[in-house]
Design a protein around this motif. Structure first.
Motif, PDB file in Angstrom:
ATOM      1  N   GLN A 119       0.827  -1.205   0.000  1.00  0.00           N
ATOM      2  CA  GLN A 119       0.000   0.000   0.000  1.00  0.00           C
ATOM      3  C   GLN A 119       0.863   1.258   0.000  1.00  0.00           C
ATOM      4  N   ILE A 120       2.029   1.169   0.643  1.00  0.00           N
ATOM      5  CA  ILE A 120       2.952   2.308   0.593  1.00  0.00           C
ATOM      6  C   ILE A 120       3.468   2.489  -0.822  1.00  0.00           C
ATOM      7  N   GLU A 121       3.811   1.401  -1.461  1.00  0.00           N
ATOM      8  CA  GLU A 121       4.294   1.473  -2.839  1.00  0.00           C
ATOM      9  C   GLU A 121       3.214   2.033  -3.752  1.00  0.00           C
ATOM     10  N   GLY A 122       1.962   1.613  -3.504  1.00  0.00           N
ATOM     11  CA  GLY A 122       0.864   2.138  -4.307  1.00  0.00           C
ATOM     12  C   GLY A 122       0.675   3.626  -4.102  1.00  0.00           C
ATOM     13  N   ALA A 123       0.803   4.076  -2.850  1.00  0.00           N
ATOM     14  CA  ALA A 123       0.666   5.506  -2.568  1.00  0.00           C
ATOM     15  C   ALA A 123       1.797   6.297  -3.214  1.00  0.00           C
ATOM     16  N   ARG A 124       3.010   5.738  -3.194  1.00  0.00           N
ATOM     17  CA  ARG A 124       4.141   6.419  -3.833  1.00  0.00           C
ATOM     18  C   ARG A 124       3.960   6.492  -5.342  1.00  0.00           C
ATOM     19  N   SER A 125       3.321   5.471  -5.903  1.00  0.00           N
ATOM     20  CA  SER A 125       3.149   5.427  -7.359  1.00  0.00           C
ATOM     21  C   SER A 125       2.174   6.482  -7.870  1.00  0.00           C
ATOM     22  N   ILE A 126       1.306   6.981  -6.977  1.00  0.00           N
ATOM     23  CA  ILE A 126       0.368   8.023  -7.406  1.00  0.00           C
ATOM     24  C   ILE A 126       0.851   9.424  -7.017  1.00  0.00           C
ATOM     25  N   GLY A 127       2.120   9.502  -6.625  1.00  0.00           N
ATOM     26  CA  GLY A 127       2.728  10.807  -6.411  1.00  0.00           C
ATOM     27  C   GLY A 127       2.863  11.260  -4.977  1.00  0.00           C
ATOM     28  N   LEU A 128       2.465  10.448  -4.011  1.00  0.00           N
ATOM     29  CA  LEU A 128       2.611  10.842  -2.616  1.00  0.00           C
ATOM     30  C   LEU A 128       4.048  10.615  -2.157  1.00  0.00           C
ATOM     31  N   GLN A 132       3.841  11.577   3.261  1.00  0.00           N
ATOM     32  CA  GLN A 132       2.407  11.665   2.958  1.00  0.00           C
ATOM     33  C   GLN A 132       1.770  10.280   2.952  1.00  0.00           C
ATOM     34  N   ALA A 133       2.494   9.293   2.449  1.00  0.00           N
ATOM     35  CA  ALA A 133       1.981   7.921   2.449  1.00  0.00           C
ATOM     36  C   ALA A 133       1.771   7.430   3.872  1.00  0.00           C
ATOM     37  N   GLN A 134       2.722   7.764   4.762  1.00  0.00           N
ATOM     38  CA  GLN A 134       2.570   7.386   6.163  1.00  0.00           C
ATOM     39  C   GLN A 134       1.359   8.074   6.778  1.00  0.00           C
ATOM     40  N   ARG A 135       1.220   9.363   6.468  1.00  0.00           N
ATOM     41  CA  ARG A 135       0.166  10.167   7.103  1.00  0.00           C
ATOM     42  C   ARG A 135      -1.228   9.789   6.619  1.00  0.00           C
TER      43      ARG A 135
END
Length: 219
Positions: A119-128, A132-135
């Motif tokens: 899920q972190i990787e997914g959040a990073r892939s959309i520009g976070l 921000q991914a943690q938050r």
């Protein structure tokens, strides 16, 4: 044998109500601060170099290994010996907040580790960014996963607010002690305090149960 006389409580109802008010203030302030600090401590331990997280690890070891009562004594009576004079209410809130922050941090850390790294990787892939991914992704899910144990910590915190009576904060137990010193009727007042704590605890448990149900429905 002296019989139970609950009518003696009536003249002291305002005193007990004031004590209940300060108990709730202590509980609410300490709950919020311990949760915020717990999240911060957990993230520091998980995502910073060991040297940076070492003070948090040491504080966790220290606070988990010593009684809350002793910690309150040290904060209120000990720090003044080195020139740090903290008002009783602030000392009580600080003591309760720090003590429960390390327990909350332990729970939250386990909750963060339970979140799928994908899920972190997914959040990073959309520009976070990572923060921000943690938050926005990790911490909210970790809190949902740990709602039950965090709720248990809140219940314990509510009961442990009684310990701040030893530093002179006029919460519920301290108010009862004042009434007992005037009436010499400890059983009636301590029984009343027990009933009040139990009632507040039931309300808190009901609120936590309702929150858990809402979180489950939102998944």
């Amino acid at each position: 044998m002296q019989s139970l006389d609950l009518s003696i409580l009536t003249p002291y109802s305002e005193l007990l109500a004031t004590g209940l008010w300060w108990t709730i203030v202590l509980f609410l302030c300490s709950s919020v601060l311990s949760l915020i600090a717990g999240i911060a401590f957990a993230l520091i331990v998980l995502y910073t170099p060991k040297l940076v997280s070492l003070p948090i690890r040491f504080m966790t070891w220290l606070l988990m290994g010593t009684p809350l009562l002793l910690q309150l004594y040290l904060i209120y009576y000990g720090l003044v010996q080195v020139g740090i004079d903290i008002p009783a209410l602030a000392a009580g809130i600080i003591g309760l907040s720090l003590h429960f922050a390390v327990y909350n941090a332990d729970v939250i850390r386990a909750g963060v580790l339970s979140v799928d790294p994908g899920q972190i990787e997914g959040a990073r892939s959309i520009g976070l960014s990572r923060s921000q991914a943690q938050r926005y992704v990790v911490v909210p899910q970790a809190l949902r996963n740990t709602l039950a144990p965090l709720g248990n910590n809140l219940i314990v915190l509510l009961k442990d607010t009684s310990l701040v009576s030893i530093i002179g904060i006029a919460e519920l137990v301290y108010s009862a002690q004042r009434a007992v010193s005037e009436t010499y009727s400890p059983f009636e007042f301590y029984l009343a305090v027990a009933v009040i704590y139990y009632a507040v605890n039931l309300v808190l448990e009901a609120g936590l149960h309702l929150l858990e149900n809402k979180v489950e429905m939102s998944r």
